[in-house]
Enzyme design. Structure first.
Site, PDB file in Angstrom:
ATOM      1  N   GLU A  11     -16.410   5.920   5.012  1.00  0.00           N
ATOM      2  CA  GLU A  11     -15.564   5.405   6.084  1.00  0.00           C
ATOM      3  C   GLU A  11     -15.914   6.057   7.407  1.00  0.00           C
ATOM      4  O   GLU A  11     -16.608   7.069   7.453  1.00  0.00           O
ATOM      5  CB  GLU A  11     -14.093   5.724   5.796  1.00  0.00           C
ATOM      6  CG  GLU A  11     -13.575   5.086   4.544  1.00  0.00           C
ATOM      7  CD  GLU A  11     -12.073   5.124   4.491  1.00  0.00           C
ATOM      8  OE1 GLU A  11     -11.429   4.673   5.445  1.00  0.00           O
ATOM      9  OE2 GLU A  11     -11.552   5.612   3.482  1.00  0.00           O
ATOM     10  N   ARG A  51       0.837  -1.212   0.000  1.00  0.00           N
ATOM     11  CA  ARG A  51       0.000   0.000   0.000  1.00  0.00           C
ATOM     12  C   ARG A  51       0.867   1.256   0.000  1.00  0.00           C
ATOM     13  O   ARG A  51       0.555   2.242  -0.678  1.00  0.00           O
ATOM     14  CB  ARG A  51      -0.938  -0.025   1.213  1.00  0.00           C
ATOM     15  CG  ARG A  51      -1.944   1.107   1.204  1.00  0.00           C
ATOM     16  CD  ARG A  51      -3.030   0.895   2.242  1.00  0.00           C
ATOM     17  NE  ARG A  51      -2.518   0.975   3.606  1.00  0.00           N
ATOM     18  CZ  ARG A  51      -3.200   0.652   4.692  1.00  0.00           C
ATOM     19  NH1 ARG A  51      -4.450   0.228   4.579  1.00  0.00           N
ATOM     20  NH2 ARG A  51      -2.673   0.751   5.885  1.00  0.00           N
ATOM     21  N   LYS A 100      -2.636   6.446   1.788  1.00  0.00           N
ATOM     22  CA  LYS A 100      -2.513   7.065   3.105  1.00  0.00           C
ATOM     23  C   LYS A 100      -1.719   8.366   3.022  1.00  0.00           C
ATOM     24  O   LYS A 100      -0.708   8.555   3.722  1.00  0.00           O
ATOM     25  CB  LYS A 100      -1.892   6.090   4.100  1.00  0.00           C
ATOM     26  CG  LYS A 100      -2.973   5.245   4.791  1.00  0.00           C
ATOM     27  CD  LYS A 100      -2.414   4.288   5.800  1.00  0.00           C
ATOM     28  CE  LYS A 100      -2.363   4.885   7.183  1.00  0.00           C
ATOM     29  NZ  LYS A 100      -3.646   4.872   7.890  1.00  0.00           N
TER      30      LYS A 100
HETATM   31  N1  PLP Z   1      -9.430   4.054   6.596  1.00  0.00           N
HETATM   32  C1  PLP Z   1      -8.561   5.036   6.869  1.00  0.00           C
HETATM   33  C2  PLP Z   1      -8.841   6.397   6.352  1.00  0.00           C
HETATM   34  C3  PLP Z   1      -7.411   4.774   7.626  1.00  0.00           C
HETATM   35  O1  PLP Z   1      -6.535   5.732   7.908  1.00  0.00           O
HETATM   36  C4  PLP Z   1      -7.192   3.464   8.089  1.00  0.00           C
HETATM   37  C5  PLP Z   1      -6.009   3.142   8.885  1.00  0.00           C
HETATM   38  O2  PLP Z   1      -4.992   2.797   8.395  1.00  0.00           O
HETATM   39  C6  PLP Z   1      -8.116   2.453   7.743  1.00  0.00           C
HETATM   40  C7  PLP Z   1      -9.227   2.797   7.012  1.00  0.00           C
HETATM   41  C8  PLP Z   1      -7.904   1.031   8.148  1.00  0.00           C
HETATM   42  O3  PLP Z   1      -6.835   0.465   7.437  1.00  0.00           O
HETATM   43  P1  PLP Z   1      -5.962  -0.697   8.054  1.00  0.00           P
HETATM   44  O4  PLP Z   1      -6.898  -1.785   8.387  1.00  0.00           O
HETATM   45  O5  PLP Z   1      -5.007  -1.065   6.986  1.00  0.00           O
HETATM   46  O6  PLP Z   1      -5.311  -0.143   9.258  1.00  0.00           O
HETATM   47  C1  COI Z   2      -4.314   2.988  11.717  1.00  0.00           C
HETATM   48  O1  COI Z   2      -5.363   2.362  11.902  1.00  0.00           O
HETATM   49  O2  COI Z   2      -3.198   2.503  11.829  1.00  0.00           O
HETATM   50  C2  COI Z   2      -4.345   4.360  11.339  1.00  0.00           C
HETATM   51  O3  COI Z   2      -3.498   4.774  10.635  1.00  0.00           O
HETATM   52  C3  COI Z   2      -5.362   5.171  11.916  1.00  0.00           C
HETATM   53  C4  COI Z   2      -4.810   6.421  12.433  1.00  0.00           C
HETATM   54  C5  COI Z   2      -4.812   7.573  11.563  1.00  0.00           C
HETATM   55  C6  COI Z   2      -4.459   6.553  13.819  1.00  0.00           C
END
Ligand code: PLP
Ligand code: COI
Length: 339
Positions: free
Chosen positions: A221, A83, A185
């Site tokens: 989201e 990612r 991200k």
């Molecule tokens: N959506 C957003 C905007 C996020 O910042 C995150 C965190 O990383 C997620 C969803 C969940 O992603 P992940 O499960 O990879 O942490």
């Molecule tokens: C995560 O779930 O790791 C995120 O990046 C969320 C966050 C912005 C604290």
């Protein structure tokens, strides 16, 4: 802070400085250098660094767990590497090689192993960042890039473990438009959420639910976590249209629901109106893990789910996911990377 100065039983989702960090650089048009572990210290950055004016940068979020048998393990780190590499391309940064990303992460986790709480107390949050550290005044990609990994012991993201959270749907703000950067991200995706989030918190909600920017009808989201609904034994989650972050927890929840709970999965648009009829709702992410949603406020009205309690399927998914992450059940999909 030294590990023996930390009260691991009282960790929150906040930053605690640890021993070391990993740093690698890359000049535009060249390969990334192999990088090195360094004592944690402030950066030496020009005020003209491109990241400071134009936000050229991204971050990742991962967790390292200390299992009861003493082993240290991380959850699907190669997915974060992938990612991050996709994000580099979208943000005009040189693509980070997966081997460099994983090597940096592993080195920092190993060197700071004594900062990792037990799985009952929390985890070591791992924060890789990649940004334009070169100077520039025109709106153009930086001439130099930095990849840094630092860590911090953390506790729960939402207060009260598995206590259903209250959310509010906003029509005053959007997180990301189609064809923007919502699918990566990018650091710039997060500051616009601070105002809506603090307004929501001042009214007693844990976070905001964002709708699609085009029609303000479909759920995107929850702040920094992906959204899920259980309706008639189906798991429904917004499809990845480009404005939604492809969560690694999201991918894992879908896989667990399909293989372990034999649920039908629908990745498609889900309107607020439909979501409000759900049997169970939850959101999921690295920081949030799986957080049940007990109440949604929409257009001034409160909707309560499962009498405000955690739903059965949500609870099962939480147990399957954390069983693998915390090393208490078999890692049958080969998701855990031992450090
Ligand atoms: N959506 C957003 C905007 C996020 O910042 C995150 C965190 O990383 C997620 C969803 C969940 O992603 P992940 O499960 O990879 O942490
Ligand atoms: C995560 O779930 O790791 C995120 O990046 C969320 C966050 C912005 C604290």
């Amino acid at each position: 802070m030294k590990p023996n100065e930390i009260d691991f039983d009282k960790l929150t989702f906040s930053f605690t400085q640890t021993r070391s960090m990993f740093v690698a650089k890359c000049n535009l048009g060249e390969e990334w250098e192999s990088g090195e572990l360094k004592p944690f210290e402030n950066l030496n950055l020009s005020p003209a660094a491109v990241v400071l004016s134009y936000g050229q940068g991204l971050f990742e979020g991962m967790k390292a767990y200390r299992w009861d048998n003493g082993e240290i393990a991380m959850f699907r780190p190669e997915m974060n590497a992938k990612r991050a590499a996709n994000g580099c391309t979208r943000l005009s940064m040189p693509e980070i090689p997966s081997s460099l990303f994983i090597n940096g992460v592993k080195k920092v986790v190993r060197d700071n192993a004594d900062y990792i709480p037990s799985t009952e107390q929390g985890a070591l949050y791992v924060r890789p960042i990649i940004f334009g550290s070169g100077e520039g005044v025109g709106v153009a990609p930086s001439s130099e890039y930095s990849f840094i990994v630092y860590v911090s012991p953390v506790g729960p993201y939402f207060k009260g473990k598995l206590k259903p959270i209250k959310l509010v749907v906003t029509k005053d703000f959007h997180r990301a438009p189609l064809k923007g950067t919502g699918g990566v991200k990018a650091i710039g995706n997060y500051v616009p959420g601070m105002l809506p989030s603090s307004i929501a918190k001042s009214k007693g909600y844990a976070e905001v639910i964002y709708l699609d920017a085009a029609e303000e009808k479909y759920i995107e989201e929850v702040g920094a976590a992906n959204f899920f609904a259980i309706i008639d034994n189906k798991l429904i989650t917004p499809e990845l249209t480009g404005s939604i972050l492809p969560g690694i927890t999201r991918d894992s929840v879908i896989h667990l629901a399909k293989t372990k709970l034999k649920l039908e999965i629908e990745e498609r648009r889900i309107s607020v109106d439909e979501a409000l009829t759900a049997d169970e709702l939850f959101c999921a992410g690295t920081a949030a893990i799986i957080a049940p949603i007990g109440l949604i406020s929409y257009e001034g009205k409160d909707y309560i789910f499962n009498d405000g309690n955690i739903g059965k399927i949500t609870n099962e998914l939480y147990n399957y996911l954390t069983g693998i992450q915390f090393g208490t059940s078999e890692d049958e999909f080969g998701w855990m990377a031992k450090i």
